[in-house]
Design a protein around this motif. Structure first.
Motif, PDB file in Angstrom:
ATOM      1  N   TRP A   1      -5.127  -6.249  -3.111  1.00 21.30           N
ATOM      2  CA  TRP A   1      -5.466  -4.885  -3.535  1.00 21.30           C
ATOM      3  C   TRP A   1      -6.971  -4.765  -3.739  1.00 21.30           C
ATOM      4  CZ3 TRP A   1      -3.012  -0.406  -3.565  1.00 21.30           C
ATOM      5  CH2 TRP A   1      -3.569   0.659  -4.278  1.00 21.30           C
ATOM      6  N   ASP A   2      -7.558  -3.752  -3.111  1.00 19.32           N
ATOM      7  CA  ASP A   2      -8.995  -3.487  -3.241  1.00 19.32           C
ATOM      8  C   ASP A   2      -9.184  -2.359  -4.250  1.00 19.32           C
ATOM      9  OD1 ASP A   2     -11.660  -2.888  -3.053  1.00 19.32           O
ATOM     10  OD2 ASP A   2     -11.711  -2.769  -0.865  1.00 19.32           O
TER      11      ASP A   2
ATOM     12  N   CYS B   1      -6.620 -10.572   4.107  1.00 20.85           N
ATOM     13  CA  CYS B   1      -7.976 -10.028   3.961  1.00 20.85           C
ATOM     14  C   CYS B   1      -8.385  -9.238   5.201  1.00 20.85           C
ATOM     15  CB  CYS B   1      -8.969 -11.161   3.731  1.00 20.85           C
ATOM     16  SG  CYS B   1      -8.676 -12.086   2.201  1.00 20.85           S
ATOM     17  N   LYS B   2      -9.072  -8.123   4.989  1.00 18.84           N
ATOM     18  CA  LYS B   2      -9.542  -7.316   6.111  1.00 18.84           C
ATOM     19  C   LYS B   2     -10.519  -8.096   6.969  1.00 18.84           C
ATOM     20  CE  LYS B   2      -9.067  -2.898   3.653  1.00 18.84           C
ATOM     21  NZ  LYS B   2      -9.799  -1.703   3.139  1.00 18.84           N
TER      22      LYS B   2
ATOM     23  N   ASN C   1       0.824  -1.214   0.000  1.00 20.19           N
ATOM     24  CA  ASN C   1       0.000   0.000   0.000  1.00 20.19           C
ATOM     25  C   ASN C   1       0.855   1.259   0.000  1.00 20.19           C
ATOM     26  OD1 ASN C   1      -2.692   1.082   0.019  1.00 20.19           O
ATOM     27  ND2 ASN C   1      -2.340   1.754   2.111  1.00 20.19           N
TER      28      ASN C   1
ATOM     29  N   ARG D   1      -8.246 -15.404   0.571  1.00 20.11           N
ATOM     30  CA  ARG D   1      -7.678 -14.804  -0.636  1.00 20.11           C
ATOM     31  C   ARG D   1      -7.629 -15.839  -1.748  1.00 20.11           C
ATOM     32  NH1 ARG D   1      -2.538 -14.450  -3.025  1.00 20.11           N
ATOM     33  NH2 ARG D   1      -2.107 -12.468  -4.102  1.00 20.11           N
TER      34      ARG D   1
ATOM     35  N   ALA E   1      -7.986 -11.770  -4.686  1.00 18.61           N
ATOM     36  CA  ALA E   1      -9.231 -11.185  -4.219  1.00 18.61           C
ATOM     37  C   ALA E   1      -9.694 -11.927  -2.982  1.00 18.61           C
ATOM     38  CB  ALA E   1     -10.292 -11.240  -5.308  1.00 18.61           C
ATOM     39  N   CYS E   2     -10.334 -11.221  -2.090  1.00 18.07           N
ATOM     40  CA  CYS E   2     -10.843 -11.834  -0.868  1.00 18.07           C
ATOM     41  C   CYS E   2     -12.292 -12.252  -1.066  1.00 18.07           C
ATOM     42  CB  CYS E   2     -10.720 -10.859   0.296  1.00 18.07           C
ATOM     43  SG  CYS E   2      -9.014 -10.549   0.808  1.00 18.07           S
TER      44      CYS E   2
ATOM     45  N   THR F   1      -3.915  -4.362   1.485  1.00 21.45           N
ATOM     46  CA  THR F   1      -3.721  -4.843   2.849  1.00 21.45           C
ATOM     47  C   THR F   1      -3.018  -6.192   2.809  1.00 21.45           C
ATOM     48  OG1 THR F   1      -5.898  -5.909   2.852  1.00 21.45           O
ATOM     49  CG2 THR F   1      -5.771  -3.673   3.752  1.00 21.45           C
TER      50      THR F   1
END
Length: 386
Positions: free
Chosen positions: A161-162, A172-173, A146, A179, A183-184, A169
């Motif tokens: 990456w979002d 995953c948040k 980030n 993941r 992608a989460c 992050t």
């Protein structure tokens, strides 16, 4: 008594008025008449005479450039280059800042005599400080997740990456997500990652017909469960009629029971999600609500663009009461009243139109126009002080 062609010392830091040591002229081109002399006063016979000129400084016409202004090859006027801000002569004549690079996500400007780069892409930064390769570092990686040097050292929590939040992050948040392919996702409900990454569900299930507006997908990490198609919902709880609710309707806009206000429509927002639009006084244009009275891209109606770059040069367009209005850019003016060539006059450098149309400097003496003002310099009774 000396003639009053003086400026108060507190105002002596810049060029305030243009004079040739015979009269004074302000930057608007109007003449300032010299004092006709002091009014009568009463003093005692032995009173010492006062020095009316103490603390005053005289200014005369300047005929040379004053920093940071200079004349460079290709100049149209004397001293028309500001070395602090000119991207083609940044710090010195001929030193040009790099061209903007959309491919590398960067734009360039001259600030305080130095070329400055600004990254224009949300997912790229300049981490090595080299202008030639612009914003060379791609974010969203384990080495630069980030920001420059922000690493993700734990293999179990790689960088994600979002694109909606334009941020990365490590891991995953949401702890309930996994993941998969950068992608989460929730493997309990993901049709393409059901129970684990890469496990795709067959929308036709085991061959039986799905309910209306439904398909067979993932639920509780298991394929074969009936699920509503995108933008449809089962709002009455009756499995017999399937997913009967259109989530683009004004009575179920984006979800069961979401009713739009009178006059609103249920349309897709910028992310494609059903949303009630638009509030009173706004118009729906290209997936968003705008005020056509002031929006420069939808002025008076959708797709009426006041900022079209093909419009007249050195001007900018804005929307006022639903009509496009064009204004000259700072430092430029329209002195020939010809809309075809836009704002053709350079108020910052043209000695015949210095600061405004018709404001003339002492052209015969070679007085330059510096930043919209006729140049002056301190001088003594006999001429400019050297």
């Amino acid at each position: 008594m000396k003639a009053r062609y003086w400026a108060v010392a507190a105002l002596a830091g810049a060029w305030g008025v243009s004079v040739a040591c015979t009269n004074t002229r302000d930057v608007a081109g109007s003449f300032v008449e010299p004092d006709s002399g002091p009014t009568s006063t009463f003093t005692t016979p032995d009173a010492a005479p006062a020095d009316d000129d103490a603390g005053l400084v005289q200014y005369c016409t300047a005929t040379s450039c004053q920093a940071p202004f200079t004349t460079c090859p290709g100049s149209h006027f004397l001293c028309d280059v500001n070395l602090m801000t000119d991207p083609n002569n940044c710090g010195a004549c001929g030193i040009a800042c790099p061209q903007d690079s959309s491919a590398l996500g960067a734009s360039f400007s001259c600030n305080a005599g130095k070329c400055v780069m600004t990254c224009t892409s949300h997912d790229a930064l300049d981490c090595n400080g080299i202008l030639d390769d612009a914003c060379e570092t791609k974010l969203g990686t384990n080495d630069n997740c980030n920001g420059c040097g922000e690493t993700c050292p734990d293999p179990a929590k790689p960088c994600v990456w979002d694109p909606l939040a334009n941020s990365g992050t490590c891991g995953c948040k949401d702890a309930s997500q996994t993941r998969c392919s950068n992608a989460c996702v929730d493997v309990k409900t993901s049709d393409n990652n059901c129970g684990g990454c890469g496990t795709r569900c067959n929308p036709a299930g085991d061959g039986g017909a799905p309910p209306s507006n439904a398909y067979f997908g993932c639920l509780e990490s298991e394929c074969g469960h009936a699920k509503c198609k995108a933008n449809f919902g089962d709002c009455d709880g009756d499995r017999e009629n399937g997913c009967e609710a259109d989530l683009f309707s004004t009575t179920s806009c984006g979800g069961c029971g979401i009713v739009c206000d009178p006059g609103q429509r249920c349309v897709a927002d910028v992310y494609g999600r059903p949303t009630c639009m638009c509030p009173a006084g706004k118009t729906f244009c290209k997936n968003k609500c705008v005020d056509v009275a002031t929006d420069p891209f939808n002025c008076g109606g959708c797709d009426v663009n006041c900022t079209d770059p093909s419009t007249a040069r050195h001007s900018s367009g804005f929307c006022s009461y639903g009509s496009c209005v064009f204004a000259c850019a700072p430092g430029w003016g329209d002195c020939n009243a010809n809309p075809k060539d836009g704002c053709e006059t350079n108020f910052d450098s043209d000695p015949n139109n210095c600061g405004g149309c018709g404001n003339t400097c002492d052209v015969l003496a070679g007085q330059p126009c510096l930043g919209g003002r006729c140049a002056v310099e301190p001088c003594g009774p006999g001429g400019p002080t050297k």
